[in-house]
Design a protein around this motif. Structure first.
Motif, PDB file in Angstrom:
ATOM      1  N   THR A  99     -14.626  -9.277  23.638  1.00 38.59           N
ATOM      2  CA  THR A  99     -13.316  -9.809  23.992  1.00 38.59           C
ATOM      3  C   THR A  99     -13.001 -11.036  23.141  1.00 38.59           C
ATOM      4  O   THR A  99     -13.899 -11.807  22.798  1.00 38.59           O
ATOM      5  CB  THR A  99     -13.269 -10.187  25.482  1.00 38.59           C
ATOM      6  OG1 THR A  99     -14.273 -11.163  25.756  1.00 38.59           O
ATOM      7  CG2 THR A  99     -13.503  -8.961  26.368  1.00 38.59           C
TER       8      THR A  99
ATOM      9  N   GLU B 210      -8.994  -7.296  25.415  1.00 42.64           N
ATOM     10  CA  GLU B 210      -8.844  -8.293  26.461  1.00 42.64           C
ATOM     11  C   GLU B 210      -9.619  -7.915  27.722  1.00 42.64           C
ATOM     12  O   GLU B 210      -9.695  -6.753  28.096  1.00 42.64           O
ATOM     13  CB  GLU B 210      -7.357  -8.445  26.803  1.00 42.64           C
ATOM     14  CG  GLU B 210      -7.088  -9.562  27.775  1.00 42.64           C
ATOM     15  CD  GLU B 210      -5.608  -9.876  27.931  1.00 42.64           C
ATOM     16  OE1 GLU B 210      -5.306 -10.927  28.494  1.00 42.64           O
ATOM     17  OE2 GLU B 210      -4.768  -9.076  27.476  1.00 42.64           O
TER      18      GLU B 210
ATOM     19  N   THR C  55      -7.801  -1.071  25.482  1.00 41.31           N
ATOM     20  CA  THR C  55      -6.537  -0.986  26.217  1.00 41.31           C
ATOM     21  C   THR C  55      -5.473  -1.755  25.440  1.00 41.31           C
ATOM     22  O   THR C  55      -5.772  -2.428  24.448  1.00 41.31           O
ATOM     23  CB  THR C  55      -6.651  -1.596  27.630  1.00 41.31           C
ATOM     24  OG1 THR C  55      -6.969  -2.979  27.510  1.00 41.31           O
ATOM     25  CG2 THR C  55      -7.702  -0.899  28.453  1.00 41.31           C
TER      26      THR C  55
ATOM     27  N   THR D 262       0.600  -6.236  28.111  1.00 40.08           N
ATOM     28  CA  THR D 262       0.915  -5.538  29.349  1.00 40.08           C
ATOM     29  C   THR D 262       2.281  -6.020  29.815  1.00 40.08           C
ATOM     30  O   THR D 262       2.554  -7.222  29.809  1.00 40.08           O
ATOM     31  CB  THR D 262      -0.166  -5.821  30.412  1.00 40.08           C
ATOM     32  OG1 THR D 262      -1.435  -5.455  29.869  1.00 40.08           O
ATOM     33  CG2 THR D 262       0.082  -5.020  31.668  1.00 40.08           C
TER      34      THR D 262
ATOM     35  N   LYS E 180       0.727 -14.205  27.055  1.00 45.28           N
ATOM     36  CA  LYS E 180      -0.528 -14.822  26.627  1.00 45.28           C
ATOM     37  C   LYS E 180      -0.356 -16.336  26.624  1.00 45.28           C
ATOM     38  O   LYS E 180       0.735 -16.852  26.370  1.00 45.28           O
ATOM     39  CB  LYS E 180      -0.903 -14.342  25.224  1.00 45.28           C
ATOM     40  CG  LYS E 180      -1.007 -12.826  25.089  1.00 45.28           C
ATOM     41  CD  LYS E 180      -2.220 -12.285  25.761  1.00 45.28           C
ATOM     42  CE  LYS E 180      -2.408 -10.813  25.442  1.00 45.28           C
ATOM     43  NZ  LYS E 180      -2.289  -9.954  26.589  1.00 45.28           N
TER      44      LYS E 180
ATOM     45  N   THR F  85       3.464  -9.619  31.503  1.00 42.06           N
ATOM     46  CA  THR F  85       2.489 -10.694  31.328  1.00 42.06           C
ATOM     47  C   THR F  85       2.720 -11.380  29.987  1.00 42.06           C
ATOM     48  O   THR F  85       3.343 -10.821  29.091  1.00 42.06           O
ATOM     49  CB  THR F  85       1.035 -10.167  31.369  1.00 42.06           C
ATOM     50  OG1 THR F  85       0.826  -9.278  30.262  1.00 42.06           O
ATOM     51  CG2 THR F  85       0.743  -9.442  32.666  1.00 42.06           C
TER      52      THR F  85
ATOM     53  N   TRP G 114      -2.945  -4.513  24.179  1.00 44.47           N
ATOM     54  CA  TRP G 114      -3.019  -5.963  24.086  1.00 44.47           C
ATOM     55  C   TRP G 114      -1.913  -6.610  24.901  1.00 44.47           C
ATOM     56  O   TRP G 114      -2.060  -7.714  25.379  1.00 44.47           O
ATOM     57  CB  TRP G 114      -2.903  -6.403  22.640  1.00 44.47           C
ATOM     58  CG  TRP G 114      -4.097  -6.112  21.797  1.00 44.47           C
ATOM     59  CD1 TRP G 114      -5.329  -5.685  22.209  1.00 44.47           C
ATOM     60  CD2 TRP G 114      -4.179  -6.230  20.383  1.00 44.47           C
ATOM     61  NE1 TRP G 114      -6.169  -5.526  21.140  1.00 44.47           N
ATOM     62  CE2 TRP G 114      -5.482  -5.858  20.004  1.00 44.47           C
ATOM     63  CE3 TRP G 114      -3.281  -6.608  19.409  1.00 44.47           C
ATOM     64  CZ2 TRP G 114      -5.907  -5.866  18.682  1.00 44.47           C
ATOM     65  CZ3 TRP G 114      -3.695  -6.616  18.092  1.00 44.47           C
ATOM     66  CH2 TRP G 114      -4.999  -6.248  17.736  1.00 44.47           C
TER      67      TRP G 114
ATOM     68  N   ASN H 243      -9.063  -7.558  30.720  1.00 38.41           N
ATOM     69  CA  ASN H 243      -7.992  -7.353  31.690  1.00 38.41           C
ATOM     70  C   ASN H 243      -8.468  -6.504  32.873  1.00 38.41           C
ATOM     71  O   ASN H 243      -9.663  -6.292  33.065  1.00 38.41           O
ATOM     72  CB  ASN H 243      -6.785  -6.719  30.988  1.00 38.41           C
ATOM     73  CG  ASN H 243      -7.148  -5.415  30.306  1.00 38.41           C
ATOM     74  OD1 ASN H 243      -8.157  -4.778  30.605  1.00 38.41           O
ATOM     75  ND2 ASN H 243      -6.324  -5.002  29.360  1.00 38.41           N
ATOM     76  N   ASN H 244      -7.520  -5.987  33.662  1.00 42.55           N
ATOM     77  CA  ASN H 244      -7.866  -5.179  34.826  1.00 42.55           C
ATOM     78  C   ASN H 244      -8.647  -3.921  34.446  1.00 42.55           C
ATOM     79  O   ASN H 244      -9.556  -3.516  35.174  1.00 42.55           O
ATOM     80  CB  ASN H 244      -6.605  -4.783  35.605  1.00 42.55           C
ATOM     81  CG  ASN H 244      -5.972  -5.961  36.295  1.00 42.55           C
ATOM     82  OD1 ASN H 244      -6.626  -6.966  36.571  1.00 42.55           O
ATOM     83  ND2 ASN H 244      -4.687  -5.861  36.577  1.00 42.55           N
ATOM     84  N   SER H 245      -8.297  -3.296  33.340  1.00 43.37           N
ATOM     85  CA  SER H 245      -9.012  -2.096  32.904  1.00 43.37           C
ATOM     86  C   SER H 245     -10.462  -2.427  32.566  1.00 43.37           C
ATOM     87  O   SER H 245     -11.376  -1.693  32.935  1.00 43.37           O
ATOM     88  CB  SER H 245      -8.334  -1.459  31.693  1.00 43.37           C
ATOM     89  OG  SER H 245      -7.052  -0.996  32.039  1.00 43.37           O
TER      90      SER H 245
ATOM     91  N   TYR I 100     -10.163 -14.806  26.239  1.00 36.29           N
ATOM     92  CA  TYR I 100      -9.547 -13.623  26.840  1.00 36.29           C
ATOM     93  C   TYR I 100     -10.596 -12.684  27.441  1.00 36.29           C
ATOM     94  O   TYR I 100     -10.414 -11.471  27.472  1.00 36.29           O
ATOM     95  CB  TYR I 100      -8.709 -12.871  25.803  1.00 36.29           C
ATOM     96  CG  TYR I 100      -7.506 -13.654  25.356  1.00 36.29           C
ATOM     97  CD1 TYR I 100      -6.326 -13.621  26.076  1.00 36.29           C
ATOM     98  CD2 TYR I 100      -7.566 -14.465  24.214  1.00 36.29           C
ATOM     99  CE1 TYR I 100      -5.217 -14.346  25.677  1.00 36.29           C
ATOM    100  CE2 TYR I 100      -6.456 -15.191  23.806  1.00 36.29           C
ATOM    101  CZ  TYR I 100      -5.291 -15.131  24.543  1.00 36.29           C
ATOM    102  OH  TYR I 100      -4.199 -15.856  24.142  1.00 36.29           O
TER     103      TYR I 100
END
Length: 176
Positions: A49, A25, A93, A97, A102, A100, A95, A27-29, A53
């Motif tokens: 990704t 994803e 990372t 978190t 999806k 959160t 899937w 994401n932030n990472s 996503y």
């Protein structure tokens, strides 16, 4: 991002010119990795990704602008075909978190092709594996990869601890 750069610098002795594949994803990472790596000359970051996503368009645009200035490369694709070879590192990372959700109920099916498995090392046998932990073995990564000889995820976690401590120290010193 600091943890990732520290881990790469320690392992390879450099960040310039490294070739990384990020899988999962946007994401932030992934955003932190894209914004950090594209500042280093010659780095190549390939993000894979799932459709829907990916990185936020603004983050990807900023990373592309930085890459153009530094001589780095960044690309995002939404499939696992035609993966780059001779990678230095493969990164993923979680899937899921905490806190959160999806947007679609079938997200696990959408993410399934993006699991990090030993097959990713067929064209990059010297690549190391990174994960910002905690990991869910059998979801985003197989246990064979996470606990295998290519994994430096636990070294990365040690750097994460020290980075967090340094930030806390900096914040605390600012209050004095």
């Amino acid at each position: 991002g600091l943890t990732d750069l520290t881990t790469l610098q320690e392992h390879f002795g450099r960040v310039d010119g490294l070739r990384l594949l990020y899988v999962g994803e946007g994401n932030n990472s992934a955003a932190a990795l894209a914004l950090a790596l594209t500042r280093f000359p010659g780095t190549e970051l390939e993000l894979r990704t799932p459709p829907g996503y990916g990185l936020a368009p603004g983050i990807l645009a900023t990373a592309a602008e930085q890459a153009a200035r530094s001589g780095a490369q960044v690309a995002e694709r939404h499939h696992m075909r035609e993966l780059p070879a001779d990678l230095d590192a493969v990164y993923t990372t979680r899937w899921q978190t905490t806190g959160t959700s999806k947007p679609t109920a079938d997200w696990r099916e959408v993410f399934a092709p993006f699991q990090v498995t030993p097959a990713l090392w067929e064209t990059s046998p010297k690549a190391v594996f990174l994960h910002d932990l905690p990991a869910h073995r059998g979801e985003e990564v197989t246990a064979e990869v996470l606990d295998g000889p290519a994994s430096i995820a636990f070294t990365q976690a040690t750097h994460k601890l020290h980075s967090a401590m340094a930030v806390l120290e900096w914040c605390w010193a600012g209050d004095r």
